[in-house]
Design a protein around this motif. Structure first.
Motif, mmCIF file in Angstrom:
data_model
loop_
_atom_site.group_PDB
_atom_site.id
_atom_site.type_symbol
_atom_site.label_atom_id
_atom_site.label_comp_id
_atom_site.label_asym_id
_atom_site.label_seq_id
_atom_site.Cartn_x
_atom_site.Cartn_y
_atom_site.Cartn_z
ATOM 1 N N ASP A 171 0.825 -1.217 0.000
ATOM 2 C CA ASP A 171 0.000 0.000 0.000
ATOM 3 C C ASP A 171 0.855 1.262 0.000
ATOM 4 O O ASP A 171 0.570 2.215 -0.717
ATOM 5 N N GLN A 172 1.921 1.262 0.798
ATOM 6 C CA GLN A 172 2.806 2.434 0.870
ATOM 7 C C GLN A 172 3.498 2.674 -0.475
ATOM 8 O O GLN A 172 3.568 3.809 -0.951
ATOM 9 N N ILE A 173 3.994 1.623 -1.083
ATOM 10 C CA ILE A 173 4.718 1.763 -2.356
ATOM 11 C C ILE A 173 3.776 2.187 -3.476
ATOM 12 O O ILE A 173 4.104 3.066 -4.281
ATOM 13 N N LEU A 174 2.578 1.581 -3.524
ATOM 14 C CA LEU A 174 1.618 1.969 -4.565
ATOM 15 C C LEU A 174 1.137 3.407 -4.373
ATOM 16 O O LEU A 174 0.897 4.114 -5.343
ATOM 17 N N ALA A 175 1.015 3.837 -3.129
ATOM 18 C CA ALA A 175 0.628 5.223 -2.867
ATOM 19 C C ALA A 175 1.711 6.193 -3.328
ATOM 20 O O ALA A 175 1.426 7.278 -3.833
ATOM 21 N N LYS A 176 2.951 5.776 -3.173
ATOM 22 C CA LYS A 176 4.082 6.638 -3.542
ATOM 23 C C LYS A 176 4.348 6.625 -5.050
ATOM 24 O O LYS A 176 4.556 7.660 -5.669
ATOM 25 N N HIS A 177 4.344 5.441 -5.658
ATOM 26 C CA HIS A 177 4.731 5.297 -7.072
ATOM 27 C C HIS A 177 3.551 5.121 -8.036
ATOM 28 O O HIS A 177 3.748 5.174 -9.246
ATOM 29 N N GLY A 178 2.376 4.823 -7.508
ATOM 30 C CA GLY A 178 1.237 4.578 -8.385
ATOM 31 C C GLY A 178 1.321 3.191 -8.994
ATOM 32 O O GLY A 178 2.203 2.401 -8.690
ATOM 33 N N SER A 179 0.384 2.881 -9.880
ATOM 34 C CA SER A 179 0.351 1.543 -10.475
ATOM 35 C C SER A 179 1.167 1.461 -11.762
ATOM 36 O O SER A 179 1.012 0.536 -12.546
ATOM 37 N N ALA A 180 2.077 2.414 -11.974
ATOM 38 C CA ALA A 180 2.938 2.389 -13.162
ATOM 39 C C ALA A 180 4.056 1.357 -13.011
ATOM 40 O O ALA A 180 4.743 1.043 -13.973
ATOM 41 N N LEU A 181 4.229 0.837 -11.808
ATOM 42 C CA LEU A 181 5.280 -0.160 -11.554
ATOM 43 C C LEU A 181 4.901 -1.503 -12.163
ATOM 44 O O LEU A 181 3.730 -1.857 -12.240
ATOM 45 N N SER A 182 5.922 -2.256 -12.554
ATOM 46 C CA SER A 182 5.669 -3.632 -12.980
ATOM 47 C C SER A 182 5.591 -4.492 -11.728
ATOM 48 O O SER A 182 5.988 -4.066 -10.638
ATOM 49 N N LEU A 183 5.122 -5.705 -11.874
ATOM 50 C CA LEU A 183 5.014 -6.623 -10.747
ATOM 51 C C LEU A 183 6.379 -6.866 -10.111
ATOM 52 O O LEU A 183 6.531 -6.816 -8.889
ATOM 53 N N GLU A 184 7.383 -7.080 -10.947
ATOM 54 C CA GLU A 184 8.741 -7.351 -10.456
ATOM 55 C C GLU A 184 9.304 -6.165 -9.668
ATOM 56 O O GLU A 184 9.878 -6.327 -8.605
ATOM 57 N N GLU A 185 9.089 -4.957 -10.205
ATOM 58 C CA GLU A 185 9.579 -3.748 -9.523
ATOM 59 C C GLU A 185 8.900 -3.578 -8.164
ATOM 60 O O GLU A 185 9.548 -3.254 -7.174
ATOM 61 N N LEU A 186 7.598 -3.825 -8.131
ATOM 62 C CA LEU A 186 6.853 -3.699 -6.887
ATOM 63 C C LEU A 186 7.364 -4.688 -5.840
ATOM 64 O O LEU A 186 7.623 -4.323 -4.695
ATOM 65 N N ILE A 187 7.555 -5.928 -6.237
ATOM 66 C CA ILE A 187 8.040 -6.949 -5.307
ATOM 67 C C ILE A 187 9.439 -6.615 -4.812
ATOM 68 O O ILE A 187 9.727 -6.727 -3.611
ATOM 69 N N LYS A 188 10.309 -6.157 -5.704
ATOM 70 C CA LYS A 188 11.679 -5.779 -5.304
ATOM 71 C C LYS A 188 11.660 -4.640 -4.287
ATOM 72 O O LYS A 188 12.393 -4.660 -3.304
ATOM 73 N N LEU A 189 10.824 -3.630 -4.528
ATOM 74 C CA LEU A 189 10.729 -2.501 -3.603
ATOM 75 C C LEU A 189 10.210 -2.943 -2.225
ATOM 76 O O LEU A 189 10.698 -2.484 -1.199
ATOM 77 N N VAL A 190 9.236 -3.854 -2.232
ATOM 78 C CA VAL A 190 8.719 -4.368 -0.954
ATOM 79 C C VAL A 190 9.793 -5.136 -0.217
ATOM 80 O O VAL A 190 9.976 -4.960 0.990
ATOM 81 N N LEU A 191 10.527 -5.977 -0.925
ATOM 82 C CA LEU A 191 11.591 -6.767 -0.283
ATOM 83 C C LEU A 191 12.697 -5.884 0.272
ATOM 84 O O LEU A 191 13.259 -6.192 1.325
ATOM 85 N N LYS A 192 12.986 -4.777 -0.406
ATOM 86 C CA LYS A 192 13.993 -3.849 0.109
ATOM 87 C C LYS A 192 13.494 -3.161 1.381
ATOM 88 O O LYS A 192 14.259 -2.868 2.289
ATOM 89 N N GLN A 193 12.178 -2.900 1.429
ATOM 90 C CA GLN A 193 11.589 -2.165 2.533
ATOM 91 C C GLN A 193 11.401 -3.035 3.763
ATOM 92 O O GLN A 193 11.439 -2.548 4.887
ATOM 93 N N THR A 194 11.190 -4.334 3.573
ATOM 94 C CA THR A 194 10.908 -5.222 4.736
ATOM 95 C C THR A 194 12.151 -5.866 5.285
ATOM 96 O O THR A 194 13.164 -5.949 4.721
#
Length: 194
Positions: A171-194
């Protein structure tokens, strides 16, 4: 006492239904969520809760079992009556309310008319552990129109990331970057954050 009603929908208003079950008309109070789910149905099955007070009996109706379960948990909290619980369920979906409680987001709950800071905090305090044990909403993968979020959530759970942490991070990443991210980019960003 009355688990559900299955019958003909006679009247449908945003707050009240009249359901004819074999010639008997039942007046049922509903949330806006239930109202929106009924659409233009002629017949319906509504899960019910009978609230008994000294001055009367009120039947509350829900389109989904999950909404009824959350309603029953809400009214078990001191200071939250059936009208307040229906206001909460009309203002927030089961999923939104569940996430607000799990993430201890007092501001979202407090935005509902009639809910103050103390009541919002009490709702979070008393329901957080119950929601962790049993989810009242349908799994996040069923949220329509949110395929990217659902796929990312599913992948993160497969990787062993905690449900609450995964949802919050997505939710935090999608709020910041929007849905323009690919699935892979979203997962990578979440893994970096957790």
């Amino acid at each position: 006492m009355i688990a559900y009603l299955n019958g003909k929908l006679v009247t449908k208003d945003p707050a009240i239904l009249v359901i004819d079950v074999n010639g008997v008309g039942y007046n049922v109070r509903i949330s806006l969520h239930t109202y929106s789910k009924l659409k233009e149905s002629e017949s319906c099955l509504i899960y019910t809760y009978l609230h008994v007070k000294e001055d009367g009996h009120t039947l509350f109706g829900f389109f989904e079992k999950e909404e009824k379960a959350l309603f029953q948990h809400l009214i078990s909290i001191s200071g939250v009556g059936p009208n307040t619980a229906m206001m909460l369920l009309s203002s927030l979906s089961v999923d939104e309310l569940e996430r607000a409680i799990l993430h201890e987001n007092v501001a979202i709950i407090q935005r509902v008319k009639g809910i103050g800071a103390k009541t919002a905090q009490r709702i979070i305090l008393e329901l957080k552990d119950k929601i962790k044990k049993e989810s009242f909403s349908k799994p996040s993968t069923e949220v329509p129109g949110n395929a990217l979020r659902a796929e990312a959530f599913s992948a993160l759970q497969t990787l062993g990331i905690n449900k609450i942490i995964a949802e919050k991070a997505i939710d935090q990443i999608l709020a910041k970057h929007g849905s323009a991210l690919s699935l892979e980019e979203l997962i990578k960003l979440v893994l970096k954050q957790t």
